[in-house]
Design a protein around this motif. Structure first.
Motif, PDB file in Angstrom:
ATOM      1  N   LYS A 192      -6.870 -13.736   6.251  1.00  0.00           N
ATOM      2  CA  LYS A 192      -6.364 -13.431   4.901  1.00  0.00           C
ATOM      3  C   LYS A 192      -7.545 -13.070   4.007  1.00  0.00           C
ATOM      4  N   ASN A 193      -8.140 -11.931   4.328  1.00  0.00           N
ATOM      5  CA  ASN A 193      -9.353 -11.485   3.658  1.00  0.00           C
ATOM      6  C   ASN A 193      -9.210  -9.999   3.362  1.00  0.00           C
ATOM      7  N   ASN A 194      -9.470  -9.597   2.116  1.00  0.00           N
ATOM      8  CA  ASN A 194      -9.276  -8.208   1.704  1.00  0.00           C
ATOM      9  C   ASN A 194     -10.440  -7.288   2.065  1.00  0.00           C
ATOM     10  N   THR A 195     -11.544  -7.839   2.562  1.00  0.00           N
ATOM     11  CA  THR A 195     -12.682  -7.016   2.960  1.00  0.00           C
ATOM     12  C   THR A 195     -12.375  -6.336   4.287  1.00  0.00           C
ATOM     13  N   PRO A 196     -12.564  -5.024   4.406  1.00  0.00           N
ATOM     14  CA  PRO A 196     -12.280  -4.347   5.672  1.00  0.00           C
ATOM     15  C   PRO A 196     -13.351  -4.640   6.710  1.00  0.00           C
ATOM     16  N   ASN A 197     -13.130  -5.663   7.497  1.00  0.00           N
ATOM     17  CA  ASN A 197     -14.145  -6.081   8.463  1.00  0.00           C
ATOM     18  C   ASN A 197     -13.473  -6.726   9.669  1.00  0.00           C
ATOM     19  N   ALA A 198     -14.237  -6.878  10.729  1.00  0.00           N
ATOM     20  CA  ALA A 198     -13.783  -7.567  11.936  1.00  0.00           C
ATOM     21  C   ALA A 198     -14.994  -8.201  12.596  1.00  0.00           C
ATOM     22  N   PHE A 199     -14.787  -9.253  13.381  1.00  0.00           N
ATOM     23  CA  PHE A 199     -15.890  -9.856  14.119  1.00  0.00           C
ATOM     24  C   PHE A 199     -15.335 -10.608  15.322  1.00  0.00           C
TER      25      PHE A 199
ATOM     26  N   PHE B 179     -16.120 -13.772  18.176  1.00  0.00           N
ATOM     27  CA  PHE B 179     -16.906 -14.958  18.492  1.00  0.00           C
ATOM     28  C   PHE B 179     -17.255 -14.982  19.976  1.00  0.00           C
ATOM     29  N   ALA B 180     -18.204 -15.867  20.316  1.00  0.00           N
ATOM     30  CA  ALA B 180     -18.704 -15.936  21.686  1.00  0.00           C
ATOM     31  C   ALA B 180     -17.608 -16.308  22.685  1.00  0.00           C
ATOM     32  N   ASP B 181     -16.597 -17.081  22.250  1.00  0.00           N
ATOM     33  CA  ASP B 181     -15.555 -17.512  23.177  1.00  0.00           C
ATOM     34  C   ASP B 181     -14.455 -16.468  23.362  1.00  0.00           C
ATOM     35  N   GLY B 182     -14.571 -15.322  22.666  1.00  0.00           N
ATOM     36  CA  GLY B 182     -13.558 -14.282  22.793  1.00  0.00           C
ATOM     37  C   GLY B 182     -12.520 -14.275  21.691  1.00  0.00           C
ATOM     38  N   THR B 183     -12.724 -15.074  20.642  1.00  0.00           N
ATOM     39  CA  THR B 183     -11.824 -15.043  19.494  1.00  0.00           C
ATOM     40  C   THR B 183     -12.161 -13.828  18.639  1.00  0.00           C
ATOM     41  N   PHE B 184     -11.189 -12.952  18.462  1.00  0.00           N
ATOM     42  CA  PHE B 184     -11.383 -11.691  17.753  1.00  0.00           C
ATOM     43  C   PHE B 184     -10.662 -11.773  16.414  1.00  0.00           C
ATOM     44  N   VAL B 185     -11.424 -11.679  15.316  1.00  0.00           N
ATOM     45  CA  VAL B 185     -10.866 -11.803  13.971  1.00  0.00           C
ATOM     46  C   VAL B 185     -10.799 -10.429  13.306  1.00  0.00           C
ATOM     47  N   ILE B 186      -9.618 -10.077  12.815  1.00  0.00           N
ATOM     48  CA  ILE B 186      -9.408  -8.818  12.103  1.00  0.00           C
ATOM     49  C   ILE B 186      -9.019  -9.162  10.666  1.00  0.00           C
ATOM     50  N   ASN B 187      -9.813  -8.737   9.700  1.00  0.00           N
ATOM     51  CA  ASN B 187      -9.459  -8.953   8.298  1.00  0.00           C
ATOM     52  C   ASN B 187      -8.282  -8.064   7.900  1.00  0.00           C
ATOM     53  N   MET B 188      -7.367  -8.619   7.111  1.00  0.00           N
ATOM     54  CA  MET B 188      -6.203  -7.869   6.663  1.00  0.00           C
ATOM     55  C   MET B 188      -6.600  -6.628   5.864  1.00  0.00           C
TER      56      MET B 188
ATOM     57  N   LEU C 191     -16.457  -4.737  19.556  1.00  0.00           N
ATOM     58  CA  LEU C 191     -16.529  -4.964  20.999  1.00  0.00           C
ATOM     59  C   LEU C 191     -17.916  -4.604  21.526  1.00  0.00           C
ATOM     60  N   GLY C 192     -18.546  -3.586  20.904  1.00  0.00           N
ATOM     61  CA  GLY C 192     -19.916  -3.237  21.266  1.00  0.00           C
ATOM     62  C   GLY C 192     -20.860  -4.401  21.046  1.00  0.00           C
ATOM     63  N   HIS C 193     -20.704  -5.092  19.912  1.00  0.00           N
ATOM     64  CA  HIS C 193     -21.510  -6.302  19.656  1.00  0.00           C
ATOM     65  C   HIS C 193     -21.238  -7.367  20.711  1.00  0.00           C
ATOM     66  N   LYS C 194     -19.954  -7.546  21.047  1.00  0.00           N
ATOM     67  CA  LYS C 194     -19.564  -8.589  21.989  1.00  0.00           C
ATOM     68  C   LYS C 194     -20.117  -8.310  23.386  1.00  0.00           C
TER      69      LYS C 194
END
Length: 433
Positions: free
Chosen positions: A117-124, A126-135, A155-158
């Motif tokens: 629930k974040n208005n910034t256009p971003n994604a990241f 985590f090391a365990d494979g949790t993929f977060v997409i900002n709304m 995914l390139g970072h991952k």
């Protein structure tokens, strides 16, 4: 068949959505949050155990501490309802990742999707494979391909384990810094300047490494992206969209808008509310930065990133206009836009919530809905003003770094007294609800 059914549900949702006042996404997802947090912490413990077995010495002792702290911080965010579970956005993200994975076997199979629930256009990721997409990505980007391009970059970072490499570099650098500090202490000559020179060099080196990682993620991400038959130039178009983003909308808020929405039956509009602070006597040019801001940026200028991609991949040299959004994406884009105010409210950005509500109202959008959020945010501003902690929720005027429109808004807000704020909050929370 499943995709057709999902699309049908989205169309049905859309029909209902536009026929009545929008209701924010449901957050009564305690069971899902609890289950996710439990699995996440268990996976993080396995990751920490694996790191202890792979690394020895300082890295073997420090890496587990870092990932344990990261895990705790992320667990707190889950418990704070910073993410939505089983939302309308999940199916779209999963379908894009599956499409990316089809011709890219190097993409991990264990990715778990969360919508923030974040208005910034971003994604990241985590090391365990949790993929977060900002709304915010849904409301800022223009189509499926642009969203897929941002996912590809992350995914390139991952795939290259950039985060882990950055932590290892930081641990090694800390060891070097201890020796440098000891050397500075042993010689008193020009100690302050020498200490600052070391700090500056360390910061610049860190910035350079981060910029290199961003460009590596761009290149690898683009290869993943084009392997999946997305429209190639949308990768560049997405970067251009992200370059234009600003947390504080640059759109002009007209004086007439203040007079329209704050001239109330029991409280007439006061022109003194629009009085501005006088900064004309302060010469900002007299201030010289000791650090070069460009060297401190972890993300390189988007223009440089685009030029780098065009140099490596000649097919990107010809500019192509943004593709029109699919119907399914347009629906999600509208929902994300309507979630802007609930997201600001959740993150306690009440000042930005008021500013954004006024911009939507100025444009004639969903008037009853945004008036309601205007009242909610003013209610919180009233509580903050009463408790002498308004600085926590409302910026101070900063002429050097803010648009004239936002400065005008901040002057207006700080000029209101406690009773005036309460009258506005009460009017929009109760009279207009």
């Amino acid at each position: 068949m499943i995709r057709k059914f999902t699309f049908f549900l989205l169309l049905m949702f859309s029909a209902i959505f536009f026929a009545q006042i929008y209701k924010p996404l449901d957050t009564s997802d305690y069971a899902q949050r609890k289950e996710f947090a439990r699995n996440y912490m268990a996976n993080n413990e396995l990751l920490i155990k694996d790191l202890k077995s792979k690394y020895s010495g300082k890295a073997g002792s420090e890496l587990p501490k870092i990932y344990k702290e990261l895990g705790k911080d992320f667990d707190d965010k889950v418990k704070n309802k910073d993410f939505t579970f089983n939302s309308v956005f999940d199916a779209k993200v999963k379908s894009l990742i599956e499409r990316l994975r089809k011709n890219n076997p190097q993409i991990p199979q264990n990715l778990k999707i969360l919508i923030a629930k974040n208005n910034t256009p971003n994604a990241f990721c985590f090391a365990d494979g949790t993929f977060v997409i900002n709304m915010g990505l849904f409301s800022w980007l223009n189509n499926d391909d642009q969203l897929a391009s941002v996912i590809s970059h992350e995914l390139g970072h991952k795939i290259t384990e950039h985060t882990l490499k950055a932590f290892l570099s930081m641990i090694n650098q800390n060891q070097t810094d201890k020796l440098v500090v000891q050397n500075i202490k042993s010689n008193k000559v020009n100690r302050n300047q020498r200490a600052f020179d070391v700090l500056r060099d360390r910061i610049y080196q860190k910035g350079a490494k981060n910029r290199k990682q961003e460009m590596e993620a761009d290149s690898l991400g683009y290869v993943v992206f084009k392997n999946s038959n997305f429209k190639k130039n949308e990768f560049i178009n997405a970067l251009k969209r992200l370059e234009d983003f600003d947390t504080i909308s640059p759109r002009q808020l007209n004086v007439e808008t203040y007079k329209k929405f704050f001239n109330l039956p029991k409280q007439e509009f006061n022109d003194k509310w629009l009085a501005k602070e006088d900064f004309s006597l302060y010469n900002y040019n007299n201030f010289n930065n000791k650090l070069n801001k460009d060297s401190l940026k972890s993300h390189p200028e988007v223009t440089l990133r685009i030029n780098n991609l065009k140099k490596i991949f000649p097919e990107l040299k010809n500019e192509v206009a943004d593709e029109k959004a699919s119907e399914s994406y347009a629906i999600l884009e509208k929902i994300a836009r309507m979630e802007t105010l609930p997201n600001f409210y959740h993150s306690e950005d009440y000042g930005l919530g008021i500013y954004t509500s006024l911009q939507f109202l100025q444009d004639g959008e969903e008037e009853k809905y945004y008036k309601n959020w205007l009242g909610k945010c003013f209610g919180k501003i009233y509580e903050a003003r009463k408790n002498y902690n308004l600085n926590r929720y409302l910026d101070r005027v900063d002429p050097k770094n803010q648009s004239e429109s936002y400065q005008q808004f901040l002057n207006f807000m700080w000029n209101l007294n406690l009773d005036e704020i309460k009258n506005i909050a009460d009017y929009y929370q109760y009279k207009e609800s």
